[in-house]
Write an enzyme that holds these catalytic residues in place. Structure first.
Site, PDB file in Angstrom:
ATOM      1  N   SER A   1       0.803  -1.223   0.000  1.00  0.00           N
ATOM      2  CA  SER A   1       0.000   0.000   0.000  1.00  0.00           C
ATOM      3  C   SER A   1       0.834   1.269   0.000  1.00  0.00           C
ATOM      4  CB  SER A   1      -0.930   0.005   1.220  1.00  0.00           C
ATOM      5  OG  SER A   1      -0.175  -0.103   2.410  1.00  0.00           O
TER       6      SER A   1
ATOM      7  N   THR B   1      -1.725   3.557   3.424  1.00  0.00           N
ATOM      8  CA  THR B   1      -0.901   4.643   3.947  1.00  0.00           C
ATOM      9  C   THR B   1       0.136   4.155   4.941  1.00  0.00           C
ATOM     10  OG1 THR B   1      -2.953   5.956   3.985  1.00  0.00           O
ATOM     11  CG2 THR B   1      -1.034   6.969   4.982  1.00  0.00           C
TER      12      THR B   1
ATOM     13  N   THR C   1       1.781   7.113   0.378  1.00  0.00           N
ATOM     14  CA  THR C   1       0.879   6.031  -0.017  1.00  0.00           C
ATOM     15  C   THR C   1       0.946   5.743  -1.507  1.00  0.00           C
ATOM     16  OG1 THR C   1      -1.443   5.341   0.056  1.00  0.00           O
ATOM     17  CG2 THR C   1      -1.023   7.630  -0.453  1.00  0.00           C
TER      18      THR C   1
ATOM     19  N   ARG D   1      -7.185   9.118  -9.480  1.00  0.00           N
ATOM     20  CA  ARG D   1      -7.743   9.366  -8.142  1.00  0.00           C
ATOM     21  C   ARG D   1      -6.648   9.773  -7.164  1.00  0.00           C
ATOM     22  NH1 ARG D   1      -6.865   6.894  -2.768  1.00  0.00           N
ATOM     23  NH2 ARG D   1      -8.805   7.139  -1.575  1.00  0.00           N
ATOM     24  N   VAL D   2      -6.953  10.757  -6.334  1.00  0.00           N
ATOM     25  CA  VAL D   2      -6.071  11.182  -5.246  1.00  0.00           C
ATOM     26  C   VAL D   2      -6.874  11.143  -3.954  1.00  0.00           C
ATOM     27  CG1 VAL D   2      -4.749  13.104  -4.271  1.00  0.00           C
ATOM     28  CG2 VAL D   2      -4.618  12.625  -6.731  1.00  0.00           C
ATOM     29  N   GLY D   3      -6.316  10.546  -2.918  1.00  0.00           N
ATOM     30  CA  GLY D   3      -6.991  10.473  -1.636  1.00  0.00           C
ATOM     31  C   GLY D   3      -6.563  11.579  -0.687  1.00  0.00           C
ATOM     32  N   ASP D   4      -6.634  11.292   0.582  1.00  0.00           N
ATOM     33  CA  ASP D   4      -6.338  12.305   1.602  1.00  0.00           C
ATOM     34  C   ASP D   4      -4.851  12.456   1.878  1.00  0.00           C
ATOM     35  OD1 ASP D   4      -6.522   9.614   2.799  1.00  0.00           O
ATOM     36  OD2 ASP D   4      -6.018  10.655   4.650  1.00  0.00           O
TER      37      ASP D   4
ATOM     38  N   THR E   1      -5.296   7.231   8.254  1.00  0.00           N
ATOM     39  CA  THR E   1      -5.137   6.108   7.350  1.00  0.00           C
ATOM     40  C   THR E   1      -6.527   5.559   7.060  1.00  0.00           C
ATOM     41  OG1 THR E   1      -3.967   4.017   6.958  1.00  0.00           O
ATOM     42  CG2 THR E   1      -4.837   4.394   9.170  1.00  0.00           C
ATOM     43  N   GLY E   2      -6.659   4.831   5.972  1.00  0.00           N
ATOM     44  CA  GLY E   2      -7.974   4.307   5.611  1.00  0.00           C
ATOM     45  C   GLY E   2      -8.497   4.934   4.341  1.00  0.00           C
ATOM     46  N   LEU E   3      -9.804   4.902   4.172  1.00  0.00           N
ATOM     47  CA  LEU E   3     -10.421   5.399   2.949  1.00  0.00           C
ATOM     48  C   LEU E   3     -10.320   6.924   2.886  1.00  0.00           C
ATOM     49  CD1 LEU E   3     -11.969   4.365   0.436  1.00  0.00           C
ATOM     50  CD2 LEU E   3     -14.079   4.909   1.671  1.00  0.00           C
ATOM     51  N   GLY E   4      -9.536   7.416   1.952  1.00  0.00           N
ATOM     52  CA  GLY E   4      -9.222   8.836   1.895  1.00  0.00           C
ATOM     53  C   GLY E   4     -10.413   9.735   1.703  1.00  0.00           C
TER      54      GLY E   4
END
Length: 341
Positions: free
Chosen positions: A96, A198, A216, A226-229, A249-252
């Site tokens: 990850s 992450t 990450t 796609r870009v997360g947090d 951490t987790g779903l951004g």
């Protein structure tokens, strides 16, 4: 930087009820338990527990080991967190983060990272490809440009100009996992395997200064682009050197919707312990997602470290763990308390 810092820190830290801040340790005592002894600051005391490292997931253990070398040699927290998370970025077994990260649904490994120091300096890269250490590129953005975030081809061009080498980051193991996923092509990530995406690390150094880093390869099988947090200051990472630091951490998408890490820090400013602040934001996210179909694969975890060197964490579901390193107890892995089974 100074004007922004003054604006953010208007609320006096002196209003914090310091006696309520307790560490989350692996000795069977809950992190918010008033009987907690390790690192707890009694009312009237000003002793700061330092240095301290906290990082997400079991790959935080080797990351902490590397970061601790820097701290114990008198190095800065910023140098420590960069060195620490680079261990995960370079490890092909970590699916990850960085090299070996599982790809998006087009088979491309794309990386995001950010870094922040005690003076509100920060740097970030997003949708970066073929560069093994995005955290170091993020630091170069912070130190060598007037900007905070570079993305995509621009980020890659900047990295190459700064001397970083282009290389293939898709390992045979990651490619095999991708080929297997293609058989169904369903975006329903397996919790704690495909969507924790992450490594975040927070540090307080010998000077009592806070620093943080987050890096990450993003959620497995995401839409290309796609870009997360993780590269977003205030979402995946935030700190205020007068209060504390937090990372996610987790779903951004869930973290971005709540400006999660910034809110954890603000709750600590209001007097909550690191554990209490993490817990409240997880509960807030749970409430938002309670009736959403994507709750079934939602996992969120926060870590926090305050100015006194006390730490805490909380997550939505079982399975989240985090690594802590301090002088008293060394390096250890702790299972996070959680909201729902």
């Amino acid at each position: 930087m100074i004007d922004r810092r003054k604006f953010i820190t208007k609320t006096a830290l002196g209003t914090v009820a310091v006696g309520t801040l307790y560490s989350c340790v692996d000795n069977g005592i809950k992190p918010h338990d008033p009987q907690q002894k390790n690192g707890a600051v009694k009312e009237g005391e000003k002793k700061v527990k330092k240095p301290v490292l906290i990082s997400t997931w079991n790959h935080g253990l080797p990351a902490n080991e590397e970061a601790w070398k820097t701290l114990k040699n008198g190095g800065s927290g910023l140098d420590a967190v960069e060195a620490g998370v680079k261990v995960a970025e370079a490890d092909p077994k970590v699916s990850s983060v960085g090299y070996g990260g599982w790809p998006d649904r087009d088979g491309k490994v794309t990386l995001d990272a950010c870094i922040m120091d005690h003076e509100f300096n920060c740097g970030s890269v997003a949708f970066l490809q073929n560069i093994k250490h995005p955290i170091s590129v993020a630091r170069k953005v912070m130190e060598k440009t007037p900007h905070i975030m570079l993305v995509g081809e621009g980020a890659k061009q900047f990295a190459l100009e700064q001397g970083f080498k282009e290389e293939n980051l898709l390992t045979p193991e990651a490619e095999k996992a991708y080929r297997e996923w293609l058989q169904k092509s369903e975006y329903k990530p397996v919790i704690n395997i495909e969507n924790h995406d992450t490594i975040s690390m927070l540090a307080i150094d010998e000077n009592g200064d806070l620093s943080g880093a987050c890096t990450t390869s993003g959620a497995a099988w995401k839409v290309h682009g796609r870009v997360g947090d993780s590269p977003i200051i205030g979402a995946g990472l935030f700190l205020d050197n007068e209060v504390g630091s937090a990372a996610a951490t987790g779903l951004g998408e869930a973290v971005i919707r709540t400006s999660g890490s910034a809110m954890v820090v603000e709750l600590m400013r209001q007097g909550k312990s690191p554990y209490e602040a993490c817990k409240e934001i997880v509960e807030r996210i749970h409430k938002i997602y309670r009736n959403r179909p994507d709750l079934e694969y939602l996992q969120i975890g926060f870590i926090a470290l305050n100015k006194q060197g006390e730490y805490g964490a909380y997550c939505l579901r079982p399975g989240f763990n985090y690594a802590v390193y301090d002088e008293e107890h060394g390096n250890r892995l702790i299972d996070g308390e959680y909201e729902i089974s």
